[in-house]
Design a protein around this motif. Sequence first.
Motif, PDB file in Angstrom:
ATOM      1  N   LEU A  52       5.497  29.849  36.107  1.00 38.80           N
ATOM      2  CA  LEU A  52       4.056  29.893  35.863  1.00 38.80           C
ATOM      3  C   LEU A  52       3.629  31.282  35.388  1.00 38.80           C
ATOM      4  CD1 LEU A  52       2.578  27.807  38.834  1.00 38.80           C
ATOM      5  CD2 LEU A  52       2.672  27.181  36.420  1.00 38.80           C
ATOM      6  N   LYS A  56       1.981  31.919  31.701  1.00 40.61           N
ATOM      7  CA  LYS A  56       0.639  32.483  31.620  1.00 40.61           C
ATOM      8  C   LYS A  56       0.611  33.705  30.711  1.00 40.61           C
ATOM      9  CE  LYS A  56      -0.950  35.009  34.970  1.00 40.61           C
ATOM     10  NZ  LYS A  56      -1.502  35.460  36.264  1.00 40.61           N
ATOM     11  N   TYR A 299       1.310  25.710  31.297  1.00 38.24           N
ATOM     12  CA  TYR A 299       0.896  26.436  32.501  1.00 38.24           C
ATOM     13  C   TYR A 299      -0.118  25.625  33.301  1.00 38.24           C
ATOM     14  CZ  TYR A 299      -1.576  29.914  35.312  1.00 38.24           C
ATOM     15  OH  TYR A 299      -2.176  30.601  36.336  1.00 38.24           O
TER      16      TYR A 299
END
Length: 309
Positions: A52, A56, A299
């Motif tokens: 993640l 991002k 994401y």
Amino acid sequence: MFDGLYFEFPKLAFVIGFFIACETLCKMRLPSIYFPHTNDFIKKSVAQSKILFFLKWIGIIMLILAMMSPVKDEPYELKPKIGHEIALVLDASNSMQERGFDRTNPYASRFDVVKLIVQDFIKKRENDNIGLVVFGAFSFIASPLTYDKNILTKIVSQLHVGMAGKYTALNEALAQGVNLLKMSHAHSKVLILLTDGYSTQGVDKIPLDVAIDLAKKEGIKVYPIGIGGDGEYNRRVLQKIAKQTGGVAFKASNAAQLQAVYAKIDKLEKSKIKNESFTYMKYYYTYPLFVGLLALMLYIYLRNKRGSA
């Protein structure tokens, strides 16, 4: 592929620093900064994984790079060619519809025969930049200078007798041919003027001497071709044009002779035509934009999936 790449708006790179500062100083408050009132929808038990974190930041950096607009200057150069810049000036007055000019095809008009011979001439001049002028009572540019022989021969095939009026404005046609070549920077500029008669009285608005002076001023050699049963006066006019512009006057009484005339003109000396260089900007923002949007979509998907687990 990316050699010479640069950004149109490089100063937007500071936005990356802004996100890094927020990640460091305001880490616990990021959800409320981005999406106010969403705290209730995000479970506190969701752990931040490496995937993640990577998605991002890839998304953020790629979108900022897209905003900075990566571009590259792509050069484009027209190859120099060895040849002439030629204006073909064709008589399309009513007298050009007379038949019997070609002994092998007696039913073909003079103009039909001329079109076939001119098309053959165009195809042979592979390295020449050729334009086309048609005249009768008035004259017009049927094609600007072009290297595209397919388009030019197609235009010639669609010409017909009388499309520029039924009378003959020879001097005006010569001036129009000069106008076609006027913007040329080639060392060798040639005008091939084909007609079966002299100027009709009262039709030509330009004196012969003025038209000749225009050609001389632009350094244009004129090769007049008289076809059919033109009289002594017309022969002297064509010879005068040729002599004063440095060209040669020809006469062709039939199709075979006209073919031979164009073969002689085809042996003109060659000269180098100046090449042209261009530069255009090629944009690459679509690449980081696509990667950035894809990363942020993944994401959001993975984060919501973890949150609902």
